[in-house]
Scaffold this motif. Structure first.
Motif, PDB file in Angstrom:
ATOM      1  N   TRP A 264      -6.148 -11.363   1.702  1.00  6.61           N
ATOM      2  CA  TRP A 264      -6.788 -10.277   1.292  1.00  6.61           C
ATOM      3  C   TRP A 264      -8.273 -10.383   1.134  1.00  6.61           C
ATOM      4  CZ3 TRP A 264      -2.430 -11.496  -1.284  1.00  6.61           C
ATOM      5  CH2 TRP A 264      -2.587 -12.284  -2.147  1.00  6.61           C
TER       6      TRP A 264
ATOM      7  N   HIS B  11       1.368   4.278  -3.027  1.00  9.16           N
ATOM      8  CA  HIS B  11       1.268   5.642  -2.624  1.00  9.16           C
ATOM      9  C   HIS B  11       2.554   6.360  -3.049  1.00  9.16           C
ATOM     10  CE1 HIS B  11      -2.605   5.329  -1.080  1.00  9.16           C
ATOM     11  NE2 HIS B  11      -2.114   4.884  -0.105  1.00  9.16           N
TER      12      HIS B  11
ATOM     13  N   ASN C  36      -8.394  -1.484  -0.048  1.00  8.31           N
ATOM     14  CA  ASN C  36      -9.477  -1.065  -0.968  1.00  8.31           C
ATOM     15  C   ASN C  36      -9.458   0.032  -1.719  1.00  8.31           C
ATOM     16  OD1 ASN C  36     -10.988  -3.573  -0.227  1.00  8.31           O
ATOM     17  ND2 ASN C  36     -12.118  -2.390   1.710  1.00  8.31           N
ATOM     18  N   GLU C  37      -8.653   1.061  -1.165  1.00  6.46           N
ATOM     19  CA  GLU C  37      -8.415   2.069  -1.926  1.00  6.46           C
ATOM     20  C   GLU C  37      -7.397   1.956  -3.203  1.00  6.46           C
ATOM     21  OE1 GLU C  37      -6.827   4.919   1.084  1.00  6.46           O
ATOM     22  OE2 GLU C  37      -8.376   5.333   2.159  1.00  6.46           O
ATOM     23  N   VAL C  38      -6.604   0.981  -3.119  1.00  4.72           N
ATOM     24  CA  VAL C  38      -5.596   0.734  -4.200  1.00  4.72           C
ATOM     25  C   VAL C  38      -5.835  -0.409  -4.889  1.00  4.72           C
ATOM     26  CG1 VAL C  38      -3.890   2.115  -3.025  1.00  4.72           C
ATOM     27  CG2 VAL C  38      -4.125  -0.070  -2.499  1.00  4.72           C
TER      28      VAL C  38
ATOM     29  N   ILE D 245       0.917  -1.119  -0.134  1.00  5.03           N
ATOM     30  CA  ILE D 245      -0.014  -0.041  -0.074  1.00  5.03           C
ATOM     31  C   ILE D 245       0.861   1.239   0.035  1.00  5.03           C
ATOM     32  CG2 ILE D 245      -1.774   1.452   1.548  1.00  5.03           C
ATOM     33  CD1 ILE D 245      -2.802  -1.505   2.248  1.00  5.03           C
ATOM     34  N   ASN D 246       2.035   1.186   0.815  1.00  3.70           N
ATOM     35  CA  ASN D 246       2.642   2.456   1.006  1.00  3.70           C
ATOM     36  C   ASN D 246       3.411   2.538  -0.341  1.00  3.70           C
ATOM     37  OD1 ASN D 246       2.359   3.986   3.587  1.00  3.70           O
ATOM     38  ND2 ASN D 246       2.925   1.666   4.399  1.00  3.70           N
TER      39      ASN D 246
ATOM     40  N   ASP E 200      -7.757  -1.555  -6.917  1.00  3.99           N
ATOM     41  CA  ASP E 200      -8.108  -1.722  -8.460  1.00  3.99           C
ATOM     42  C   ASP E 200      -6.978  -0.945  -9.389  1.00  3.99           C
ATOM     43  OD1 ASP E 200     -10.581  -2.915  -8.208  1.00  3.99           O
ATOM     44  OD2 ASP E 200     -11.700  -1.104  -7.530  1.00  3.99           O
ATOM     45  N   ASP E 201      -5.866  -0.485  -8.691  1.00  2.00           N
ATOM     46  CA  ASP E 201      -4.956   0.418  -9.275  1.00  2.00           C
ATOM     47  C   ASP E 201      -4.036  -0.739  -9.918  1.00  2.00           C
ATOM     48  OD1 ASP E 201      -2.476   1.591  -9.928  1.00  2.00           O
ATOM     49  OD2 ASP E 201      -2.701   3.040  -7.974  1.00  2.00           O
TER      50      ASP E 201
ATOM     51  N   ASP F 263      -9.317  -1.290   4.869  1.00  2.00           N
ATOM     52  CA  ASP F 263      -9.744   0.038   4.322  1.00  2.00           C
ATOM     53  C   ASP F 263      -8.660   0.683   3.435  1.00  2.00           C
ATOM     54  OD1 ASP F 263     -12.241   0.250   5.577  1.00  2.00           O
ATOM     55  OD2 ASP F 263     -11.603   1.491   7.264  1.00  2.00           O
ATOM     56  N   ARG F 264      -7.305   0.497   3.658  1.00  2.00           N
ATOM     57  CA  ARG F 264      -6.293   1.261   2.993  1.00  2.00           C
ATOM     58  C   ARG F 264      -6.030   0.634   1.766  1.00  2.00           C
ATOM     59  NH1 ARG F 264      -1.483   1.026   5.753  1.00  2.00           N
ATOM     60  NH2 ARG F 264      -2.165  -0.702   6.875  1.00  2.00           N
TER      61      ARG F 264
ATOM     62  N   THR G  64      -6.180  -2.331   7.673  1.00  2.00           N
ATOM     63  CA  THR G  64      -5.596  -2.537   6.450  1.00  2.00           C
ATOM     64  C   THR G  64      -6.752  -2.928   5.175  1.00  2.00           C
ATOM     65  OG1 THR G  64      -3.738  -3.532   7.820  1.00  2.00           O
ATOM     66  CG2 THR G  64      -3.855  -4.182   5.507  1.00  2.00           C
TER      67      THR G  64
END
Length: 374
Positions: A207, A193, A227-229, A189-190, A231-232, A224-225, A222
């Motif tokens: 996951w 970003h 899910n933000e990425v 995740i990091n 689909d990246d 939550d974070r 984790t």
């Protein structure tokens, strides 16, 4: 021969477990005890990557009988102190230091414990700075300073997550992360970003695991974070990937998987395979079951060396894993009360009642079955 310094109790480690238990000893009126720490209070937290945060939220709910999940003393709240729910490692270490200072805990720093010998009455604790003797020893060492970096040939060629100061320091544009749990997903995740292309090689698919125990599945923080990425296009999560070997070549690294697939990485792979137990230093003082889990009495005492207690994330009872702060702190009062009894102390019931009211005293293991996530 130097005379050993004698104490009723020695706690090895000044992380949340050691500081929490030490604070309770002070409240009980125990005088002759000592904490041994090879580095600094909360040193493991200070070594976290800059971006890493506590998975469990801190929130000041004391007025309604709800204790901050990351508190190690009932009347304290890291969330209130720092006005944030997910503290950084530095912030949490500062909280532990504040607790230690308030209770004036007796801590000796710069002491590296190298061994433990059972005596007829008590223990001799071997250190690089001389020996100590104590009637009781409480092992409160964490795991972060013991990275699991030898799980397969070539593992030490990788960069273990514990050696990352900041994910922003990773210069390569494409990164492979080996592992699949919290540290691996946090790394991915990091790195996303920071604009990196990331591939996670995982044995399973944590996951997708909906187990309610964050000791087994990913924490909601984790998820939550992630899910933000998720689909990246820069993020690839690969399951069923058991790494057998990592080899370095002139061009980069070859990662050999079980089944024959070989993956090339131009950059140094990130190793996110967790940590070994600090008990490897005193392994002969504990017994293990058929699943290689530590055997303890119901009071968290070794079944091999009487007078040696274990607190912290390595404690297990039945199917329950006490690896989060809000879990293992429930055993502080159990251990402290038992040691106090054996020392013949007059125990103040009010102290233990405060821990019971704040859900920091779990002395009934009958609730610890498959359905209870204590």
């Amino acid at each position: 021969m130097n005379r050993r310094l004698y104490y009723d109790v020695i706690i090895v480690g000044a992380g949340p477990a050691g500081i929490g238990l030490g604070a309770l000893f002070k409240q009980m009126g125990l005088k002759n005890f000592l904490l041994l720490e090879r580095d600094a209070i909360g040193s493991s937290f200070k070594k976290w990557p800059e971006e890493t945060r506590l998975l469990t939220p801190s929130f000041p709910g004391h007025g309604f009988g709800l204790l901050d999940l990351n508190a190690v003393v009932p009347s304290t709240s890291p969330g209130y102190t720092f006005q944030t729910e997910h503290l950084s490692g530095e912030e949490y270490a500062d909280y532990l230091e504040a607790v230690a200072q308030h209770f004036e805990l007796p801590i000796k720093f710069g002491v590296h414990v190298t061994g433990l010998d059972k005596l007829e009455e008590g223990f001799a604790i071997e250190t690089h700075d001389g020996d100590y003797e104590a009637k009781f020893v409480v092992w409160a060492c964490g795991e972060f300073q013991y990275p699991h970096n030898n799980g397969f040939p070539g593992a030490k060629l990788c960069l273990h997550t514990s050696n990352v100061a900041s994910w922003g320091d990773i210069e390569d544009d494409e990164v492979i992360v080996i592992g699949g749990y919290e540290s691996a997903i946090d790394a991915a995740i990091n790195l996303i970003h920071y604009g990196k292309k990331v591939t996670v090689l995982s044995r399973g698919a944590v996951w997708e695991d909906d187990n309610p125990d964050p000791s087994i599945a990913l924490s909601p923080f984790t998820f939550d974070r992630l899910n933000e990425v998720i689909d990246d296009e820069a993020l690839t999560l690969k399951r069923n990937c058991t790494v057998n070997r990592v080899e370095q070549t002139e061009e980069g690294y070859l990662i050999s998987l079980e089944g024959g697939e070989v993956i090339f990485s131009s950059s140094r792979p990130i190793l996110a395979t967790g940590f070994r137990s600090s008990l490897s230093l005193i392994i002969e003082h504990f017994s293990y079951d058929e699943n290689n889990m530590i055997k303890l009495t119901e009071l968290d005492e070794s079944t091999v060396s009487e007078g040696l207690f274990l607190i912290g994330p390595q404690v297990r009872h039945k199917e329950v894993i006490f690896c989060f702060i809000y879990k293992f702190r429930q055993r502080f009062a159990v251990v402290a009360r038992e040691i106090g009894k054996q020392l013949g102390m007059e125990l103040n019931d009010e102290v233990f009642e405060e821990y019971r009211r704040s859900n920091m005293l779990l002395d009934d293991l009958s609730c610890c079955d498959n359905s209870c996530q204590c």
